[in-house]
Design an enzyme around this catalytic site. Structure first.
Site, PDB file in Angstrom:
ATOM      1  N   TYR A  84      49.747  43.848  51.575  1.00 55.43           N
ATOM      2  CA  TYR A  84      50.601  42.858  52.247  1.00 55.43           C
ATOM      3  C   TYR A  84      50.607  41.519  51.505  1.00 55.43           C
ATOM      4  O   TYR A  84      49.557  40.980  51.163  1.00 55.43           O
ATOM      5  CB  TYR A  84      50.140  42.612  53.696  1.00 55.43           C
ATOM      6  CG  TYR A  84      50.916  41.470  54.331  1.00 55.43           C
ATOM      7  CD1 TYR A  84      52.244  41.634  54.713  1.00 55.43           C
ATOM      8  CD2 TYR A  84      50.332  40.207  54.480  1.00 55.43           C
ATOM      9  CE1 TYR A  84      52.969  40.587  55.240  1.00 55.43           C
ATOM     10  CE2 TYR A  84      51.052  39.148  55.009  1.00 55.43           C
ATOM     11  CZ  TYR A  84      52.368  39.339  55.393  1.00 55.43           C
ATOM     12  OH  TYR A  84      53.093  38.299  55.895  1.00 55.43           O
ATOM     13  N   HIS A 102      60.787  28.706  52.825  1.00 52.42           N
ATOM     14  CA  HIS A 102      60.005  28.246  53.975  1.00 52.42           C
ATOM     15  C   HIS A 102      59.956  26.719  54.089  1.00 52.42           C
ATOM     16  O   HIS A 102      59.414  26.191  55.060  1.00 52.42           O
ATOM     17  CB  HIS A 102      58.577  28.800  53.899  1.00 52.42           C
ATOM     18  CG  HIS A 102      58.484  30.245  54.295  1.00 52.42           C
ATOM     19  ND1 HIS A 102      59.278  31.220  53.760  1.00 52.42           N
ATOM     20  CD2 HIS A 102      57.690  30.872  55.198  1.00 52.42           C
ATOM     21  CE1 HIS A 102      58.969  32.394  54.292  1.00 52.42           C
ATOM     22  NE2 HIS A 102      58.011  32.206  55.181  1.00 52.42           N
ATOM     23  N   PHE A 111      44.931  32.597  59.728  1.00 53.56           N
ATOM     24  CA  PHE A 111      45.903  31.504  59.699  1.00 53.56           C
ATOM     25  C   PHE A 111      46.267  31.010  61.099  1.00 53.56           C
ATOM     26  O   PHE A 111      46.958  30.001  61.245  1.00 53.56           O
ATOM     27  CB  PHE A 111      47.189  31.962  59.000  1.00 53.56           C
ATOM     28  CG  PHE A 111      47.687  33.293  59.498  1.00 53.56           C
ATOM     29  CD1 PHE A 111      48.102  33.465  60.811  1.00 53.56           C
ATOM     30  CD2 PHE A 111      47.721  34.390  58.644  1.00 53.56           C
ATOM     31  CE1 PHE A 111      48.549  34.683  61.272  1.00 53.56           C
ATOM     32  CE2 PHE A 111      48.174  35.624  59.102  1.00 53.56           C
ATOM     33  CZ  PHE A 111      48.586  35.768  60.427  1.00 53.56           C
ATOM     34  N   TYR A 127      35.576   1.045  89.766  1.00 60.13           N
ATOM     35  CA  TYR A 127      35.210   2.178  88.916  1.00 60.13           C
ATOM     36  C   TYR A 127      35.475   1.923  87.436  1.00 60.13           C
ATOM     37  O   TYR A 127      34.741   2.415  86.571  1.00 60.13           O
ATOM     38  CB  TYR A 127      36.001   3.424  89.324  1.00 60.13           C
ATOM     39  CG  TYR A 127      35.559   4.072  90.605  1.00 60.13           C
ATOM     40  CD1 TYR A 127      34.529   3.548  91.378  1.00 60.13           C
ATOM     41  CD2 TYR A 127      36.181   5.239  91.057  1.00 60.13           C
ATOM     42  CE1 TYR A 127      34.134   4.143  92.562  1.00 60.13           C
ATOM     43  CE2 TYR A 127      35.792   5.851  92.234  1.00 60.13           C
ATOM     44  CZ  TYR A 127      34.768   5.302  92.984  1.00 60.13           C
ATOM     45  OH  TYR A 127      34.390   5.908  94.150  1.00 60.13           O
ATOM     46  N   GLU A 177      55.396  38.202  64.740  1.00 58.12           N
ATOM     47  CA  GLU A 177      54.556  37.051  65.086  1.00 58.12           C
ATOM     48  C   GLU A 177      54.854  36.693  66.540  1.00 58.12           C
ATOM     49  O   GLU A 177      55.608  35.767  66.847  1.00 58.12           O
ATOM     50  CB  GLU A 177      54.840  35.906  64.108  1.00 58.12           C
ATOM     51  CG  GLU A 177      54.470  36.308  62.681  1.00 58.12           C
ATOM     52  CD  GLU A 177      55.072  35.435  61.597  1.00 58.12           C
ATOM     53  OE1 GLU A 177      55.597  34.354  61.921  1.00 58.12           O
ATOM     54  OE2 GLU A 177      55.010  35.844  60.423  1.00 58.12           O
ATOM     55  N   ASN A 218      50.273  30.010  53.921  1.00 57.42           N
ATOM     56  CA  ASN A 218      49.388  30.378  55.022  1.00 57.42           C
ATOM     57  C   ASN A 218      48.223  29.399  55.047  1.00 57.42           C
ATOM     58  O   ASN A 218      47.753  28.958  53.999  1.00 57.42           O
ATOM     59  CB  ASN A 218      48.842  31.795  54.815  1.00 57.42           C
ATOM     60  CG  ASN A 218      49.731  32.872  55.407  1.00 57.42           C
ATOM     61  OD1 ASN A 218      49.410  34.041  55.295  1.00 57.42           O
ATOM     62  ND2 ASN A 218      50.821  32.507  56.045  1.00 57.42           N
ATOM     63  N   ARG A 256      32.315   0.111  86.608  1.00 58.95           N
ATOM     64  CA  ARG A 256      31.076   0.783  86.997  1.00 58.95           C
ATOM     65  C   ARG A 256      30.924   2.151  86.351  1.00 58.95           C
ATOM     66  O   ARG A 256      29.807   2.617  86.097  1.00 58.95           O
ATOM     67  CB  ARG A 256      31.054   0.915  88.525  1.00 58.95           C
ATOM     68  CG  ARG A 256      29.693   1.283  89.058  1.00 58.95           C
ATOM     69  CD  ARG A 256      29.590   1.493  90.548  1.00 58.95           C
ATOM     70  NE  ARG A 256      30.734   1.179  91.351  1.00 58.95           N
ATOM     71  CZ  ARG A 256      31.002   1.812  92.494  1.00 58.95           C
ATOM     72  NH1 ARG A 256      30.236   2.811  92.896  1.00 58.95           N
ATOM     73  NH2 ARG A 256      32.052   1.460  93.219  1.00 58.95           N
TER      74      ARG A 256
END
Length: 496
Positions: free
Chosen positions: A55, A85, A329, A280, A413, A197, A283
């Site tokens: 792959y 990409h 990844f 608060y 994916e 990746n 405190r």
């Protein structure tokens, strides 16, 4: 100047901060060089001899993983991956984050599990050392198959494409390549995938955010101490027994001790108090600030593991003669902690704004809106509005990104982390908290003047004296924006 050697040794957030602050150059250790070359040689031999598809090495990507690629097209495959990409949109990533992206990518590739050429890593090191920062965009990553889009933009200059910043000016990468005599890299099998990746967009934001969050956490204590003194608050809630014996959360213990040390020797904290309790927001500073410190520590433990990991795919193990297609990844570890950090930091801003409100409310002998003639002067009325507006924005940003997932790549994916959006959202929140703390200090220093001639501790008096060199006491209404911005800048530049 001593260079930092990229190696398999643990890279801490503190070490990264020193590299950045000292503008250190980096280089690969011999150990890293050997590991990278060994992995590349193994991958080439494996690709040539294997009868089965590997792959991302001899196949397409994502849902195209079953498409085999001929040996003569493997380089073209990797180049096509990078350019196709590079789909980032939105605002540019700040150069300080891009610099970290380069460092994190170099570190991740140096372990010898990624199969890249040595020349590819060396070129990334040249970018880092010479201050050549690729133009990267904030939007486009799902934080799952790595930070694909932003890392593609980071990688474009390696092949002579895209744009870079050099000494604050934007250039076509081809111009900078010519300037330094760099030939575009011819990517070999798997290299494009190794570059794209990975979680270096998310992790670089996370590293920057942790450096900032650690600083703001300590500054929040210091500014809260000024507010406590100005409000004529009590020291008893910071008693060590309350924290070390009764409820020993580490952040709580540390915060209480920090406030005690900041106020040691103060006339104001030691004087008789008419009131029995504080609100608060005063405190519970140890409990609230402390919980944020504990959150930061947990986030840091996750992020440090991440930046000392190989996060591309497939993972190559030369010594074990195996190449594994897996999911390192996936950004879920970072997505969750970045959402957590967003919430924890937003709470520092939330409680800070509440202290601002108490200071301007005309209580405990302080004038309404912290001016001598309220009515004629609006004084510090509207800075509180500004802080409240920012707090509201932060609350909206605390909606987690990591609980969402949108299927991509034709269902291959089918679960993504959305960690990249968690990172950029956290960046906005942390910068907002800095603004809120700047506004609190603006109010607290003003209120403290109404307690004169009594003084706080030497540490607090020195801190306020430095602040007064930048931001003056306000007698009558004036243009507040400039003073607020100076106050925010003081917080930004303040060293811890």
């Amino acid at each position: 100047m001593t260079k930092h050697k990229i190696s398999t040794k643990f890279l801490s957030i503190d070490k990264v901060e020193k590299i950045i602050e000292r503008n250190q150059k980096i280089e690969l250790s011999q150990e890293a060089i050997d590991a990278v070359q060994k992995c590349r040689e193994y991958l080439d031999k494996k690709a040539a001899s294997s009868k089965n598809p590997i792959y991302g090495v001899t196949t397409g990507f994502g849902s195209l993983c079953n498409r085999s690629i001929s040996p003569e097209d493997l380089s073209t495959l990797q180049r096509n991956l990078v350019i196709s990409h590079a789909c980032g949109v939105g605002d540019e990533v700040p150069q300080e984050i891009v610099r970290l992206m380069l460092l994190m990518k170099i570190q991740s590739l140096s372990y010898g599990f990624s199969g890249v050429q040595l020349v590819t890593i060396q070129r990334l090191i040249e970018f880092f050392n010479k201050g050549v920062y690729p133009v990267v965009y904030q939007q486009g990553s799902l934080g799952a198959s790595g930070d694909l889009a932003p890392l593609a933009h980071l990688a474009l200059p390696l092949i002579g494409m895209g744009e870079v910043y050099y000494r604050g000016k934007k250039y076509a990468s081809s111009v900078i390549n010519e300037k330094f005599g760099w030939e575009p890299i011819t990517l070999q099998s798997k290299e494009g995938l190794a570059l794209l990746n990975g979680t270096q967009f998310m992790s670089s934001y996370a590293v920057w955010l942790l450096m900032k969050a650690n600083k703001l956490s300590l500054l929040a204590d210091k500014i809260a101490a000024v507010s406590l003194e100005a409000f004529d608050g009590r020291i008893e809630p910071f008693n060590a027994l309350v924290h070390e014996t009764a409820r020993p959360h580490l952040g709580q213990i540390y915060t209480a001790a920090h406030i005690r040390s900041l106020l040691e020797g103060s006339e104001l904290i030691a004087r008789h108090k008419e009131h029995v309790q504080d609100p608060y927001s005063f405190r519970c500073v140890p409990q609230v600030h402390g919980a944020t410190k504990d959150a930061i520590d947990y986030v840091q433990s996750v992020v440090e593991t991440e930046i000392n990991s190989a996060t591309d795919n497939p993972t190559v193990f030369p010594d074990d003669d195996i190449i594994v297609s897996a999911g390192n990844f996936h950004g879920q570890p970072l997505a969750l902690v970045l959402d957590f950090l967003t919430i924890a930091m937003a709470e520092l801003g939330n409680i800070s704004e509440r202290r601002i409100y108490q200071l301007i409310a005309g209580k405990r002998g302080l004038p309404s809106f912290l001016v001598k003639n309220p009515g004629l002067n609006s004084g510090f009325m509207i800075p509180q509005y500004a802080a409240a507006s920012i707090v509201n924005q932060n609350k909206a940003f605390t909606m987690p990104c990591s609980t969402d997932s949108i299927e991509s790549s034709q269902g291959q994916e089918d679960h993504v982390s959305m960690g990249a959006n968690a990172a950029t959202k956290c960046y906005l929140v942390v910068n907002n908290v800095e603004k809120i703390l700047g506004i609190e200090l603006f109010n607290a220093a003003q209120a403290l003047e109404f307690r004169r001639p009594q003084k706080s501790s030497q540490l607090i008096e020195d801190f306020v004296a430095e602040y007064r060199k930048v931001v003056p006491f306000v007698e009558n209404d004036t243009y507040m924006h400039e003073l607020i911005q100076k106050s925010i800048d003081f917080v930004n530049q303040c060293e811890i």
